[in-house]
Design an enzyme around this catalytic site. Sequence first.
Site, short mmCIF file in Angstrom:
data_model
loop_
_atom_site.label_atom_id
_atom_site.label_comp_id
_atom_site.label_asym_id
_atom_site.label_seq_id
_atom_site.Cartn_x
_atom_site.Cartn_y
_atom_site.Cartn_z
N GLU A 121 11.36 28.85 26.56
CA GLU A 121 10.89 27.55 26.09
C GLU A 121 11.83 26.96 25.04
O GLU A 121 12.02 25.75 24.97
CB GLU A 121 9.47 27.66 25.53
N CYS A 173 7.17 11.43 39.31
CA CYS A 173 7.22 10.33 38.34
C CYS A 173 8.56 10.41 37.61
O CYS A 173 8.62 10.55 36.40
CB CYS A 173 6.05 10.42 37.37
N CYS A 220 6.37 6.87 44.03
CA CYS A 220 4.94 6.58 43.88
C CYS A 220 4.15 6.90 45.15
O CYS A 220 2.97 7.24 45.08
CB CYS A 220 4.74 5.12 43.48
N CYS A 230 2.53 10.21 44.89
CA CYS A 230 1.90 10.54 43.61
C CYS A 230 0.38 10.60 43.72
O CYS A 230 -0.25 9.67 44.23
CB CYS A 230 2.29 9.51 42.55
N CYS A 277 -3.02 4.57 38.55
CA CYS A 277 -1.86 4.26 37.69
C CYS A 277 -1.77 2.74 37.44
O CYS A 277 -1.61 1.95 38.37
CB CYS A 277 -0.57 4.74 38.34
#
Length: 388
Positions: free
Chosen positions: A67, A219, A226, A229, A235
């Site tokens: 991370e 995205c 889209c 999605c 959205c």
Amino acid sequence: MLPKQWSKVFAQQQKAWLRHAAPELVSSLLGWWTRHGRHGLPWRLLPGGRQPGPDDLLPAYPIWVAEVMLQQTQLTVALPFWHRWWSRFPDLESLAAASRQDVLHCWQGLGYYARARRLHGVATDLVAAGRPLPTDRAGLEQLPGIGRTTAAAIAATAGNSPDPILDGNVRRLLARLLAFPAPPRQATPLLWTMVELLLGGRGARDFNQALMDLGALVCRSHTPLCHRCPWRLPCRAYSQGIQHQLPVRQALAPIPHVMVGVGIVLDHQGKVLIGQRQPDGLLGGLWEFPGGKQEPGETMADTVVRELQEEVGLTVAVGPELLCFDHAYTHRRLTFAVHLCHVTAGEARPVANNQQIAWVWPHDLHHYPSPAANARMIQALQEHLAGT
DNA sequence: TATGCGTGGGG
DNA sequence: TCCCCAAGCAT
């Protein structure tokens, strides 16, 4: 920027809507993620690529390292570095026992070298105190180099804690989902509230990974897909047809351009001179050929002579240009002009900007951690020497 | 709140 | 070629 009052009204409206819509949004997100295939970090780092169940505890150390590597760095870029690190420092103890040089050497090429220094420092402190790496967000957030997003990512990935993240992917998703009218560049309290409302207090392991995958694969920053999605219908950016204009970009400050003269000094044996940068600040602790900014009115040869005098106390004769190339940092652009030199007077010693110097055989240069720009110079030098 | 901090991939 | 920007944090 928007009027303050307008922003407040916008925030209240969005929060109210999100409270209502969150269960359906999460359900469609996780559904998409399950169908699409899990690409998250833990599934790449676990032996055999097995999938953790909701109650599985994963080891915190490799996730912590990953991370931190992934701060401002894409997964495909960081992954080879993570494998190298894993073979070199497989646990906290081996990392604590390593030298600063070894750690930087392992990190060389990944950038943001303070991250490596802090990993090493944390390992050293924890092992000296006989304490393990924390696994909860609050404990992790106390460590240097760990902010809320990294702490949440580690805690949720390792222990499935209810800690959402707010990285670049999530900010972009929220900016489009809510048609956010301001640059979401920073993690603001409002955005944290939004993602907390969305998560709704459940375990965040799958949720965080699903959000990041949705941001990275669908995205996307430039060309959002889209039609694939799961959030297309709710959205607001999509329904208004403005998904390409969001997120609102922050105006960037102009980036200065600097000419840099570098001297590769060869002594009579054929060794070359390198200096180690101060431990903190830009490229801290890395080794490089001496050099510096060209001042107004100077020729590049003047610059190299002056810098060698100032940095290592040597008077040199400047020879031909070995190579010239551009290199861009986030806030600066540099053009390096690299010249071969030989000493005419003086004894090399660290004076300014360097904590130590070394005369090194060219074929041993790779033992010294160095920044990417310097690695290009080393390669050019070795090609030059091979050809003569 | 704004800026410093690296590097490499992609449009 | 040039510009954006990526699993952020510290100061």
